[in-house]
Design a protein around this motif. Structure first.
Motif, PDB file in Angstrom:
ATOM      1  N   VAL A  62       0.863  -1.181   0.000  1.00 58.39           N
ATOM      2  CA  VAL A  62       0.000   0.000   0.000  1.00 58.39           C
ATOM      3  C   VAL A  62       0.902   1.233   0.000  1.00 58.39           C
ATOM      4  N   ILE A  63       0.832   2.001  -1.069  1.00 54.45           N
ATOM      5  CA  ILE A  63       1.704   3.163  -1.220  1.00 54.45           C
ATOM      6  C   ILE A  63       1.083   4.366  -0.512  1.00 54.45           C
ATOM      7  N   ALA A  64       1.795   4.885   0.459  1.00 59.36           N
ATOM      8  CA  ALA A  64       1.288   6.016   1.242  1.00 59.36           C
ATOM      9  C   ALA A  64       1.154   7.260   0.375  1.00 59.36           C
ATOM     10  N   SER A  65       0.037   7.946   0.549  1.00 61.31           N
ATOM     11  CA  SER A  65      -0.176   9.236  -0.114  1.00 61.31           C
ATOM     12  C   SER A  65      -1.365   9.910   0.559  1.00 61.31           C
ATOM     13  N   PRO A  66      -1.479  11.229   0.453  1.00 59.95           N
ATOM     14  CA  PRO A  66      -2.615  11.910   1.089  1.00 59.95           C
ATOM     15  C   PRO A  66      -3.964  11.374   0.629  1.00 59.95           C
ATOM     16  N   MET A  67      -4.108  11.104  -0.673  1.00 57.52           N
ATOM     17  CA  MET A  67      -5.392  10.617  -1.165  1.00 57.52           C
ATOM     18  C   MET A  67      -5.696   9.219  -0.638  1.00 57.52           C
ATOM     19  N   PHE A  68      -4.683   8.336  -0.591  1.00 57.94           N
ATOM     20  CA  PHE A  68      -4.942   6.988  -0.090  1.00 57.94           C
ATOM     21  C   PHE A  68      -5.361   7.055   1.378  1.00 57.94           C
ATOM     22  N   ALA A  69      -4.726   7.931   2.155  1.00 56.21           N
ATOM     23  CA  ALA A  69      -5.097   8.051   3.566  1.00 56.21           C
ATOM     24  C   ALA A  69      -6.546   8.505   3.706  1.00 56.21           C
ATOM     25  N   ARG A  70      -6.947   9.492   2.902  1.00 58.73           N
ATOM     26  CA  ARG A  70      -8.328   9.988   2.994  1.00 58.73           C
ATOM     27  C   ARG A  70      -9.322   8.926   2.541  1.00 58.73           C
ATOM     28  N   MET A  71      -9.032   8.293   1.420  1.00 58.16           N
ATOM     29  CA  MET A  71      -9.950   7.287   0.894  1.00 58.16           C
ATOM     30  C   MET A  71      -9.992   6.056   1.794  1.00 58.16           C
ATOM     31  N   GLY A  72      -8.823   5.663   2.282  1.00 56.29           N
ATOM     32  CA  GLY A  72      -8.765   4.467   3.108  1.00 56.29           C
ATOM     33  C   GLY A  72      -9.524   4.603   4.407  1.00 56.29           C
ATOM     34  N   ASP A  73      -9.566   5.811   4.943  1.00 56.49           N
ATOM     35  CA  ASP A  73     -10.249   6.030   6.220  1.00 56.49           C
ATOM     36  C   ASP A  73     -11.650   6.607   6.054  1.00 56.49           C
ATOM     37  N   GLY A  74     -12.119   6.690   4.800  1.00 59.44           N
ATOM     38  CA  GLY A  74     -13.504   7.078   4.558  1.00 59.44           C
ATOM     39  C   GLY A  74     -13.819   8.527   4.809  1.00 59.44           C
ATOM     40  N   SER A  75     -12.831   9.393   4.650  1.00 54.29           N
ATOM     41  CA  SER A  75     -13.079  10.811   4.923  1.00 54.29           C
ATOM     42  C   SER A  75     -13.398  11.609   3.667  1.00 54.29           C
ATOM     43  N   GLU A  76     -13.600  10.924   2.541  1.00 52.75           N
ATOM     44  CA  GLU A  76     -13.970  11.585   1.291  1.00 52.75           C
ATOM     45  C   GLU A  76     -15.371  11.133   0.884  1.00 52.75           C
ATOM     46  N   PRO A  77     -16.091  11.933   0.110  1.00 50.84           N
ATOM     47  CA  PRO A  77     -17.420  11.524  -0.359  1.00 50.84           C
ATOM     48  C   PRO A  77     -17.356  10.198  -1.114  1.00 50.84           C
ATOM     49  N   SER A  78     -18.379   9.387  -0.955  1.00 45.52           N
ATOM     50  CA  SER A  78     -18.366   8.041  -1.530  1.00 45.52           C
ATOM     51  C   SER A  78     -18.340   8.039  -3.050  1.00 45.52           C
ATOM     52  N   GLY A  79     -18.741   9.128  -3.679  1.00 45.52           N
ATOM     53  CA  GLY A  79     -18.781   9.151  -5.134  1.00 45.52           C
ATOM     54  C   GLY A  79     -17.457   9.488  -5.790  1.00 45.52           C
ATOM     55  N   ARG A  80     -16.444   9.807  -5.010  1.00 44.61           N
ATOM     56  CA  ARG A  80     -15.160  10.207  -5.585  1.00 44.61           C
ATOM     57  C   ARG A  80     -14.164   9.051  -5.536  1.00 44.61           C
ATOM     58  N   HIS A  81     -13.398   8.905  -6.610  1.00 45.91           N
ATOM     59  CA  HIS A  81     -12.303   7.931  -6.662  1.00 45.91           C
ATOM     60  C   HIS A  81     -12.765   6.555  -6.174  1.00 45.91           C
ATOM     61  N   ARG A  82     -13.785   6.051  -6.828  1.00 45.90           N
ATOM     62  CA  ARG A  82     -14.402   4.803  -6.379  1.00 45.90           C
ATOM     63  C   ARG A  82     -13.425   3.622  -6.412  1.00 45.90           C
ATOM     64  N   GLY A  83     -12.480   3.644  -7.353  1.00 45.58           N
ATOM     65  CA  GLY A  83     -11.557   2.520  -7.473  1.00 45.58           C
ATOM     66  C   GLY A  83     -10.718   2.318  -6.226  1.00 45.58           C
ATOM     67  N   ILE A  84     -10.067   3.385  -5.765  1.00 48.15           N
ATOM     68  CA  ILE A  84      -9.208   3.235  -4.595  1.00 48.15           C
ATOM     69  C   ILE A  84     -10.042   3.048  -3.335  1.00 48.15           C
ATOM     70  N   GLN A  85     -11.249   3.621  -3.305  1.00 48.45           N
ATOM     71  CA  GLN A  85     -12.120   3.360  -2.158  1.00 48.45           C
ATOM     72  C   GLN A  85     -12.479   1.880  -2.091  1.00 48.45           C
ATOM     73  N   ALA A  86     -12.720   1.272  -3.250  1.00 51.91           N
ATOM     74  CA  ALA A  86     -13.062  -0.152  -3.272  1.00 51.91           C
ATOM     75  C   ALA A  86     -11.868  -1.003  -2.838  1.00 51.91           C
TER      76      ALA A  86
END
Length: 268
Positions: A62-86
């Motif tokens: 898992v490559i650390a990055s600001p977006m991965f941290a936000r998506m991984g912890d569910g702090s972004e809207p569910s409709g954004r960047h669905r691939g990494i959220q999944a």
């Protein structure tokens, strides 16, 4: 050869390029890294592909990055960047279902320029192991490469001994062979570095060792396979040294390889 799946967020073109360079570096080192940007010319069900790759992988990086941290912890809207959220949701599910297995397999990696805050909280950035890659060289990624290769820097010393005798003290001279140190030394031997002479070298090894060595088109990856396979056979590293001596004589590079093997007490 370990197989790894590289999971990362598409923060920016620069970040995606860095991840691709990292994955390429891993493959050069003999690690079978899988990345979404390779061989993707056909239509693909990305979620099914990610599930399949994670299941087949020995490790998920898992490559650390600001977006991965936000998506991984569910702090972004569910409709954004669905691939990494999944992908992040799948990792959480695997960890929840079988934590013992997947905690060992999921490795948070911080690339140059990154920091621990890019690791999502569910992967415990500050309370569990993580892997800094300082640059794309064996030395810069040593900790990660050792983990992927099962090659600890400081293996546990053996237990016990003969009754009435003091326990042996292990010195640097009796330390186990470090794969990447040995590979670096081998690559300085012309008979190893050159493709044609390396084939001759392999022909001098015992058939059971020679036939067990996986071939790789990249020189360093092939030499890693040679070193690891010889290490796995009793007296295999000693056989390798004797084959080098037959081809190269008592040259300085051969002496260095022999010194490393003898230091580990595995010369056979």
């Amino acid at each position: 050869m370990p197989r790894v799946f590289v999971s990362y967020a598409h923060d920016s073109e620069a970040h995606m390029t860095r991840v691709r360079e990292f994955a390429t570096f891993l493959r050069v080192q003999g690690v079978d890294a899988e990345l979404d940007r390779w061989d993707n010319q056909d239509r693909r069900d990305w979620l099914a592909w990610a599930i399949d790759e994670m299941r087949k992988a020995d490790f998920v990086l898992v490559i650390a990055s600001p977006m991965f941290a936000r998506m991984g912890d569910g702090s972004e809207p569910s409709g954004r960047h669905r691939g990494i959220q999944a992908e992040a949701a799948l990792l959480r599910e695997l960890l929840h279902r079988d934590r013992k297995t997947w905690f060992r397999k999921v490795l948070p990696v911080v690339l140059p320029g990154g920091d621990l805050d890019g690791i999502p909280l569910f992967l415990q950035p500050y309370s569990a192991s993580h892997y800094f890659v300082h640059d794309f060289t064996p030395a810069g990624a040593e900790q990660l490469l050792r983990t992927l290769g099962g090659d600890p820097e400081h293996p546990s010393p053996p237990l016990g001994g003969v009754a009435g005798e003091p326990a042996p003290v292990l010195s640097a001279e009796s330390a186990p062979v470090k794969t990447f140190e040995l590979v670096d030394a081998l690559l300085k031997v012309p008979a190893v570095a050159e493709d044609d002479s390396r084939r001759v070298l392999l022909g001098l090894l015992r058939p059971e060792i020679r036939n067990a060595i996986p071939h790789h088109a990249r020189t360093r990856a092939h030499v890693i396979n040679i070193a690891r396979t010889c290490r796995d056979y009793e007296g295999g590293l000693g056989d390798l040294v004797r084959a080098l001596e037959e081809l190269e004589g008592d040259s300085m590079p051969v002496r260095r390889v022999r010194e490393l093997v003898q230091r580990a007490g595995m010369s056979g």
